[in-house]
Design a protein around this motif. Structure first.
Motif, PDB file in Angstrom:
ATOM      1  N   LEU A 162       7.572   0.884  -0.168  1.00 31.73           N
ATOM      2  CA  LEU A 162       6.776  -0.346  -0.217  1.00 31.73           C
ATOM      3  C   LEU A 162       5.412  -0.102  -0.862  1.00 31.73           C
ATOM      4  O   LEU A 162       4.908  -0.948  -1.618  1.00 31.73           O
ATOM      5  CB  LEU A 162       6.601  -0.914   1.193  1.00 31.73           C
ATOM      6  CG  LEU A 162       7.871  -1.389   1.901  1.00 31.73           C
ATOM      7  CD1 LEU A 162       7.531  -1.985   3.264  1.00 31.73           C
ATOM      8  CD2 LEU A 162       8.630  -2.410   1.060  1.00 31.73           C
ATOM      9  N   LEU A 163       4.830   1.059  -0.582  1.00 29.42           N
ATOM     10  CA  LEU A 163       3.531   1.372  -1.172  1.00 29.42           C
ATOM     11  C   LEU A 163       3.670   1.716  -2.653  1.00 29.42           C
ATOM     12  O   LEU A 163       2.849   1.308  -3.474  1.00 29.42           O
ATOM     13  CB  LEU A 163       2.886   2.540  -0.422  1.00 29.42           C
ATOM     14  CG  LEU A 163       2.450   2.235   1.017  1.00 29.42           C
ATOM     15  CD1 LEU A 163       2.108   3.512   1.763  1.00 29.42           C
ATOM     16  CD2 LEU A 163       1.257   1.279   1.032  1.00 29.42           C
ATOM     17  N   GLU A 164       4.722   2.432  -2.991  1.00 27.26           N
ATOM     18  CA  GLU A 164       4.953   2.807  -4.388  1.00 27.26           C
ATOM     19  C   GLU A 164       5.137   1.574  -5.259  1.00 27.26           C
ATOM     20  O   GLU A 164       4.685   1.528  -6.416  1.00 27.26           O
ATOM     21  CB  GLU A 164       6.198   3.698  -4.469  1.00 27.26           C
ATOM     22  CG  GLU A 164       6.567   4.140  -5.872  1.00 27.26           C
ATOM     23  CD  GLU A 164       7.867   4.936  -5.882  1.00 27.26           C
ATOM     24  OE1 GLU A 164       8.641   4.759  -6.838  1.00 27.26           O
ATOM     25  OE2 GLU A 164       8.105   5.706  -4.933  1.00 27.26           O
ATOM     26  N   ARG A 165       5.768   0.541  -4.703  1.00 28.42           N
ATOM     27  CA  ARG A 165       6.015  -0.685  -5.474  1.00 28.42           C
ATOM     28  C   ARG A 165       4.918  -1.741  -5.286  1.00 28.42           C
ATOM     29  O   ARG A 165       5.057  -2.883  -5.737  1.00 28.42           O
ATOM     30  CB  ARG A 165       7.374  -1.268  -5.068  1.00 28.42           C
ATOM     31  CG  ARG A 165       8.517  -0.302  -5.342  1.00 28.42           C
ATOM     32  CD  ARG A 165       9.866  -0.955  -5.186  1.00 28.42           C
ATOM     33  NE  ARG A 165      10.953  -0.018  -5.466  1.00 28.42           N
ATOM     34  CZ  ARG A 165      12.205  -0.365  -5.715  1.00 28.42           C
ATOM     35  NH1 ARG A 165      12.550  -1.656  -5.732  1.00 28.42           N
ATOM     36  NH2 ARG A 165      13.126   0.545  -5.942  1.00 28.42           N
ATOM     37  N   ASP A 166       3.833  -1.349  -4.616  1.00 28.13           N
ATOM     38  CA  ASP A 166       2.686  -2.244  -4.399  1.00 28.13           C
ATOM     39  C   ASP A 166       3.082  -3.547  -3.719  1.00 28.13           C
ATOM     40  O   ASP A 166       2.506  -4.618  -4.008  1.00 28.13           O
ATOM     41  CB  ASP A 166       1.980  -2.562  -5.728  1.00 28.13           C
ATOM     42  CG  ASP A 166       1.244  -1.358  -6.287  1.00 28.13           C
ATOM     43  OD1 ASP A 166       0.689  -0.575  -5.491  1.00 28.13           O
ATOM     44  OD2 ASP A 166       1.243  -1.186  -7.519  1.00 28.13           O
ATOM     45  N   LEU A 167       4.052  -3.476  -2.820  1.00 25.62           N
ATOM     46  CA  LEU A 167       4.463  -4.676  -2.095  1.00 25.62           C
ATOM     47  C   LEU A 167       3.554  -4.968  -0.910  1.00 25.62           C
ATOM     48  O   LEU A 167       3.558  -6.085  -0.386  1.00 25.62           O
ATOM     49  CB  LEU A 167       5.918  -4.528  -1.633  1.00 25.62           C
ATOM     50  CG  LEU A 167       6.951  -4.656  -2.749  1.00 25.62           C
ATOM     51  CD1 LEU A 167       8.340  -4.285  -2.259  1.00 25.62           C
ATOM     52  CD2 LEU A 167       6.952  -6.076  -3.312  1.00 25.62           C
ATOM     53  N   ILE A 168       2.796  -3.966  -0.471  1.00 21.13           N
ATOM     54  CA  ILE A 168       1.781  -4.205   0.561  1.00 21.13           C
ATOM     55  C   ILE A 168       0.446  -4.306  -0.149  1.00 21.13           C
ATOM     56  O   ILE A 168      -0.067  -3.317  -0.676  1.00 21.13           O
ATOM     57  CB  ILE A 168       1.741  -3.058   1.599  1.00 21.13           C
ATOM     58  CG1 ILE A 168       3.123  -2.826   2.217  1.00 21.13           C
ATOM     59  CG2 ILE A 168       0.719  -3.377   2.696  1.00 21.13           C
ATOM     60  CD1 ILE A 168       3.182  -1.641   3.169  1.00 21.13           C
ATOM     61  N   PRO A 169      -0.133  -5.490  -0.224  1.00 15.74           N
ATOM     62  CA  PRO A 169      -1.358  -5.674  -1.017  1.00 15.74           C
ATOM     63  C   PRO A 169      -2.590  -5.133  -0.303  1.00 15.74           C
ATOM     64  O   PRO A 169      -2.550  -4.778   0.881  1.00 15.74           O
ATOM     65  CB  PRO A 169      -1.431  -7.200  -1.160  1.00 15.74           C
ATOM     66  CG  PRO A 169      -0.786  -7.711   0.094  1.00 15.74           C
ATOM     67  CD  PRO A 169       0.326  -6.742   0.415  1.00 15.74           C
ATOM     68  N   ALA A 170      -3.695  -5.061  -1.016  1.00 17.67           N
ATOM     69  CA  ALA A 170      -4.970  -4.740  -0.388  1.00 17.67           C
ATOM     70  C   ALA A 170      -5.233  -5.750   0.728  1.00 17.67           C
ATOM     71  O   ALA A 170      -5.013  -6.947   0.550  1.00 17.67           O
ATOM     72  CB  ALA A 170      -6.092  -4.778  -1.417  1.00 17.67           C
TER      73      ALA A 170
END
Length: 452
Positions: free
Chosen positions: A328-336
């Motif tokens: 999820l972090l690698e694909r930037d699915l959890i935003p800032a």
């Protein structure tokens, strides 16, 4: 599962017997109901000389509709308060600790049932001198002792507030004050919460602090997971409820009940993280909060445990969390501004006979928070864990009666917690307004005598 003893002691005969024999006296806890006021009475706010947090804390409470008691009223023996909030950040040496006695000693009997005590301080690591750091660390002994002394459902917490970005303190601190003062924190006591300098976004409506947020909950078909899904939906979230295919019917019932969506997926499957990421990306484009609740037990003493029991528990309870986070972090699915909350256990803190695999996995969750939260902070993402103690579920109902009663009574509340108590705590850590709360492990255990 019904706690018959706790029900009995609420009767006239039960109260008389408890008083005569000195038996455990479980109080009736104040839990959250939508529409409730934040506190059921006035709050007494005090401060040490030079305290830096009392002013912003007072603004937060006033804006929340809380009545701040006139300090003169503190000397009225008949006055009762819903909470005592004390800013100890001005205490810079051990001699200054006398200010704590001067504030709390006269008020030891002034709290209403299920009252709240909150002490605000400076993280010892940020203190300007060894003496100041020593004095600030001493606050933990005070709050934990108050939690065990005051009784009647009173909780006591220590909140360390960073000096970084003090201008943003009101927003950063507000979600924590609201949670700890409210009925949401009924079974949380004796805890230390650290509020940092992360991004916190106040909601338009504090009754729906998750409005517009997409939240993933694993292990959502039953027990704590089902209660969690319900609480998050109540607070405005669009819940993605996930569980194994074998629990499909129960999972569908939970999702339908809250208007969420159901995902049947075995998290131990090699392609599970990728499939989950693709689902979230295609359906929602992101996930604002991830709650790692899925977990299993496969109990045996270590000498009798086969390798499959060890491997399966570590894989589900710990390794699957790491794999999902990575993708999820690698694909930037959890935003800032996103949040990750993992479920640990008091067993991960204290250990437990016959649960070396489970305790190892849950201690690993705490290690995950310790090691990954500083990395995620740089991306504006918070990571915390909750560690439940004895919670009344179908699993604890199977425990032999004598052991079950010990688990229920060996805490400051003299009773087991409910799944909703864990859910409310996870909910708070999932709020966008809690973005400055990161790297914490919060026990939901009624201040259990085990572990710490």
């Amino acid at each position: 599962m019904t706690d018959r003893y706790a029900s009995f002691v609420q009767t006239g005969a039960g109260r008389a017997l408890v008083k005569r024999l000195g038996l455990p006296d479980p109080p009736r806890l104040r839990r959250h109901t939508p529409g409730d006021p934040l506190v059921p009475g006035p709050v007494l706010l005090g401060s040490s000389a030079g305290g830096r947090i009392a002013e912003p804390a007072g603004k937060i409470l006033t804006a929340a509709g809380v009545e701040l008691a006139d300090p003169v009223a503190a000397h009225d023996a008949d006055r009762r308060f819903a909470a005592l909030v004390y800013d100890a950040s001005g205490i810079t040496d051990s001699a200054g600790l006398r200010q704590l006695y001067d504030f709390f000693h006269p008020q030891a009997r002034s709290l209403l049932p299920s009252g709240r005590v909150i002490v605000l301080g400076t993280p010892p690591a940020e203190c300007g001198s060894p003496r100041e750091g020593t004095a600030q660390r001493a606050l933990e002994g005070l709050t934990r002792s108050i939690g065990k002394e005051f009784g009647r459902g009173v909780t006591a917490q220590l909140v360390y507030v960073t000096r970084e970005g003090d201008a943003g303190t009101p927003v950063s601190l507000e979600s924590t004050l609201r949670f700890l003062l409210s009925g949401r924190s009924a079974y949380v006591s004796g805890q230390v919460v650290r509020v940092g300098a992360g991004t916190a976004v106040a909601p338009a409506d504090w009754d729906r602090p998750l409005s517009g947020q997409v939240v993933l909950v694993t292990g959502a078909a039953r027990g704590i997971g089902a209660a969690l899904a319900k609480v998050l939906a109540r607070d405005g979230a669009q819940v993605v409820a996930l569980d194994i295919p074998a629990a499909g019917d129960e999972l569908a019932a939970v999702a339908n009940d809250i208007g969420g969506s159901a995902v049947q997926l075995d998290l131990t499957a090699p392609d599970a993280p990728t499939r989950l990421a693709e689902h979230l990306a295609s359906r929602h484009g992101r996930v604002d909060a991830v709650v790692h609740n899925a977990g299993i037990t496969r109990d045996k003493t270590l000498g009798r445990m086969d390798a499959d029991r060890w491997d399966s528990v570590i894989d589900v309870n710990l390794s699957s969390q790491e794999r999902i986070n990575d993708v999820l972090l690698e694909r930037d699915l959890i935003p800032a501004g996103g949040r990750i909350v993992s479920v640990s256990s008091i067993a991960g803190i204290a250990g437990n006979r016959g649960q070396t695999n489970y305790a190892t996995s849950k201690a690993g969750v705490i290690g995950l928070v310790d090691s990954l939260s500083p990395v995620l902070r740089e991306r504006g993402i918070s990571l915390n864990a909750v560690a439940p103690g004895f919670i009344e579920t179908r699993l604890t109902a199977r425990i032999p009666l004598a052991i079950r009663e010990v688990g229920r009574r060996m805490n400051s509340m003299a009773q087991g917690g409910l799944p909703v108590d864990v859910a409310e705590t996870i909910g708070w850590l999932s709020w966008p307004a809690s973005g400055a709360v990161s790297g914490n492990v919060v026990r939901v255990c009624g201040q259990s005598l085990l572990g710490a």
